[in-house]
Design a protein around this motif. Structure first.
Motif, PDB file in Angstrom:
ATOM      1  N   LEU A 149       0.824  -1.207   0.000  1.00  0.00           N
ATOM      2  CA  LEU A 149       0.000   0.000   0.000  1.00  0.00           C
ATOM      3  C   LEU A 149       0.857   1.255   0.000  1.00  0.00           C
ATOM      4  O   LEU A 149       0.532   2.251  -0.650  1.00  0.00           O
ATOM      5  CB  LEU A 149      -0.935  -0.005   1.214  1.00  0.00           C
ATOM      6  CG  LEU A 149      -1.913   1.170   1.340  1.00  0.00           C
ATOM      7  CD1 LEU A 149      -2.906   1.176   0.184  1.00  0.00           C
ATOM      8  CD2 LEU A 149      -2.648   1.113   2.676  1.00  0.00           C
ATOM      9  N   PHE A 150       1.974   1.209   0.740  1.00  0.00           N
ATOM     10  CA  PHE A 150       2.856   2.374   0.856  1.00  0.00           C
ATOM     11  C   PHE A 150       4.116   2.224   0.000  1.00  0.00           C
ATOM     12  O   PHE A 150       5.128   2.862   0.272  1.00  0.00           O
ATOM     13  CB  PHE A 150       3.242   2.589   2.315  1.00  0.00           C
ATOM     14  CG  PHE A 150       2.100   3.002   3.195  1.00  0.00           C
ATOM     15  CD1 PHE A 150       1.706   4.325   3.270  1.00  0.00           C
ATOM     16  CD2 PHE A 150       1.404   2.053   3.941  1.00  0.00           C
ATOM     17  CE1 PHE A 150       0.645   4.714   4.074  1.00  0.00           C
ATOM     18  CE2 PHE A 150       0.338   2.426   4.756  1.00  0.00           C
ATOM     19  CZ  PHE A 150      -0.038   3.761   4.813  1.00  0.00           C
ATOM     20  N   SER A 151       4.044   1.383  -1.028  1.00  0.00           N
ATOM     21  CA  SER A 151       5.231   1.079  -1.828  1.00  0.00           C
ATOM     22  C   SER A 151       5.798   2.293  -2.557  1.00  0.00           C
ATOM     23  O   SER A 151       6.963   2.279  -2.966  1.00  0.00           O
ATOM     24  CB  SER A 151       4.905  -0.021  -2.849  1.00  0.00           C
ATOM     25  OG  SER A 151       3.861   0.405  -3.715  1.00  0.00           O
ATOM     26  N   SER A 152       5.000   3.337  -2.706  1.00  0.00           N
ATOM     27  CA  SER A 152       5.488   4.545  -3.386  1.00  0.00           C
ATOM     28  C   SER A 152       6.378   5.391  -2.483  1.00  0.00           C
ATOM     29  O   SER A 152       7.010   6.340  -2.936  1.00  0.00           O
ATOM     30  CB  SER A 152       4.315   5.395  -3.876  1.00  0.00           C
ATOM     31  OG  SER A 152       3.512   5.818  -2.792  1.00  0.00           O
ATOM     32  N   THR A 153       6.447   5.049  -1.186  1.00  0.00           N
ATOM     33  CA  THR A 153       7.284   5.802  -0.250  1.00  0.00           C
ATOM     34  C   THR A 153       8.551   5.021   0.058  1.00  0.00           C
ATOM     35  O   THR A 153       8.604   3.798  -0.099  1.00  0.00           O
ATOM     36  CB  THR A 153       6.544   6.073   1.073  1.00  0.00           C
ATOM     37  OG1 THR A 153       6.465   4.846   1.825  1.00  0.00           O
ATOM     38  CG2 THR A 153       5.129   6.575   0.813  1.00  0.00           C
ATOM     39  N   SER A 154       9.586   5.725   0.523  1.00  0.00           N
ATOM     40  CA  SER A 154      10.852   5.076   0.863  1.00  0.00           C
ATOM     41  C   SER A 154      10.803   4.440   2.255  1.00  0.00           C
ATOM     42  O   SER A 154      11.739   3.752   2.650  1.00  0.00           O
ATOM     43  CB  SER A 154      11.995   6.096   0.797  1.00  0.00           C
ATOM     44  OG  SER A 154      11.736   7.194   1.655  1.00  0.00           O
ATOM     45  N   PHE A 155       9.704   4.676   2.986  1.00  0.00           N
ATOM     46  CA  PHE A 155       9.580   4.136   4.337  1.00  0.00           C
ATOM     47  C   PHE A 155       8.507   3.056   4.421  1.00  0.00           C
ATOM     48  O   PHE A 155       7.985   2.773   5.497  1.00  0.00           O
ATOM     49  CB  PHE A 155       9.251   5.261   5.326  1.00  0.00           C
ATOM     50  CG  PHE A 155      10.266   6.370   5.356  1.00  0.00           C
ATOM     51  CD1 PHE A 155      11.479   6.182   5.989  1.00  0.00           C
ATOM     52  CD2 PHE A 155      10.012   7.579   4.738  1.00  0.00           C
ATOM     53  CE1 PHE A 155      12.426   7.199   6.030  1.00  0.00           C
ATOM     54  CE2 PHE A 155      10.948   8.604   4.769  1.00  0.00           C
ATOM     55  CZ  PHE A 155      12.159   8.412   5.414  1.00  0.00           C
ATOM     56  N   ALA A 156       8.175   2.450   3.279  1.00  0.00           N
ATOM     57  CA  ALA A 156       7.080   1.486   3.227  1.00  0.00           C
ATOM     58  C   ALA A 156       7.279   0.329   4.213  1.00  0.00           C
ATOM     59  O   ALA A 156       6.346  -0.062   4.923  1.00  0.00           O
ATOM     60  CB  ALA A 156       6.924   0.943   1.810  1.00  0.00           C
ATOM     61  N   THR A 157       8.498  -0.211   4.271  1.00  0.00           N
ATOM     62  CA  THR A 157       8.760  -1.353   5.150  1.00  0.00           C
ATOM     63  C   THR A 157       8.655  -0.957   6.612  1.00  0.00           C
ATOM     64  O   THR A 157       8.086  -1.695   7.434  1.00  0.00           O
ATOM     65  CB  THR A 157      10.154  -1.942   4.861  1.00  0.00           C
ATOM     66  OG1 THR A 157      10.225  -2.353   3.490  1.00  0.00           O
ATOM     67  CG2 THR A 157      10.418  -3.144   5.745  1.00  0.00           C
ATOM     68  N   ILE A 158       9.184   0.212   6.962  1.00  0.00           N
ATOM     69  CA  ILE A 158       9.100   0.697   8.349  1.00  0.00           C
ATOM     70  C   ILE A 158       7.642   0.896   8.755  1.00  0.00           C
ATOM     71  O   ILE A 158       7.219   0.495   9.843  1.00  0.00           O
ATOM     72  CB  ILE A 158       9.891   2.006   8.514  1.00  0.00           C
ATOM     73  CG1 ILE A 158      11.381   1.764   8.283  1.00  0.00           C
ATOM     74  CG2 ILE A 158       9.661   2.611   9.909  1.00  0.00           C
ATOM     75  CD1 ILE A 158      12.226   3.018   8.269  1.00  0.00           C
TER      76      ILE A 158
END
Length: 235
Positions: free
Chosen positions: A163-172
């Motif tokens: 869902l947050f794959s477009s951000t650099s903090f998706a995994t966090i």
């Protein structure tokens, strides 16, 4: 130009699809707990809740062309390494829980007390000195432990990350959110128990990423953790 527009549209549609999956999944995860069958006991109800959620997760995975193998339910390359990693995860969980116990009185806000010990008799029966009952129950506890890792670290964490794959903090973001949901789902309040379980979920989430996204070390560590908890109720 048209190629870029097409890619943008596909990414948008994929994000909306993942969001839709999460809405369905999380809704079922919590709503199914409103169904309680008193005649079959807590363990059977817990497995019913988890298996129902597993069906929903598997359904949405099939739609997206994802398998449980893709999420880490694969045969470990080395059993000894897997067991070693499981021990590391277990020890890390215990350190996190102990640190919280030492620091909780210093927190600038109050927490509801952990009443899980008091409610354990109604959930599992009187296990004090009852090793026969323990050995009857423990396989189901292990099964539930495995299901929680499949659902919370396997499906939920990966879908939040998508869902947050477009951000650099998706995994966090994924590690933190799955831990919060994991903790709240076990207590439905802001209490010592929800934070303790949330910390367990946090360690499990970090370990999932750190150790190659193989679910088996987490499953084994989770089984050990819950076994220790059940043994405490017998001793």
């Amino acid at each position: 130009m048209n190629h870029n527009i097409t890619n943008s549209t596909e990414r948008s549609n994929n994000t909306l699809g993942v969001l839709f999956d999460l809405i369905i999944y999380i809704s079922i995860m919590f709503l199914i707990r409103e169904v309680y069958l008193p005649k079959v006991g807590f363990i059977a109800n817990g497995l019913f809740w988890s298996l129902t959620t597993l069906i929903i997760a598997s359904w949405r995975m099939k739609i997206r062309g994802v398998t449980w193998k893709d999420l880490g339910l694969i045969k470990p390359k080395s059993m000894w390494r897997t067991l070693g990693v499981s021990v590391i995860i277990f020890v890390s969980v215990m350190i996190a829980v102990i640190l919280f116990e030492l620091l909780k009185d210093q927190l600038p806000f109050s927490l509801a007390s952990d009443t899980s010990s008091e409610s354990s008799v109604s959930k599992f029966g009187d296990l004090k000195g009852n090793w026969i009952q323990f050995f009857i129950i423990i396989p189901f506890v292990w099964l539930e432990s495995m299901l929680e890792e499949l659902l919370d670290r396997g499906f939920l964490m990966n879908w939040i990350e998508k869902l947050f794959s477009s951000t650099s903090f998706a995994t966090i973001i994924a590690v933190l959110l799955q831990a919060i949901i994991f903790g709240f789902r076990h207590s439905n309040d802001f209490s010592e128990r929800s934070i303790t379980v949330g910390l367990i979920g946090l360690v499990m989430g970090i370990a999932y990423v750190k150790f190659g996204r193989n679910l088996w070390p987490l499953i084994i560590a989770h089984c050990i953790l819950n076994s220790m908890s059940m043994i405490e109720r017998v001793m």
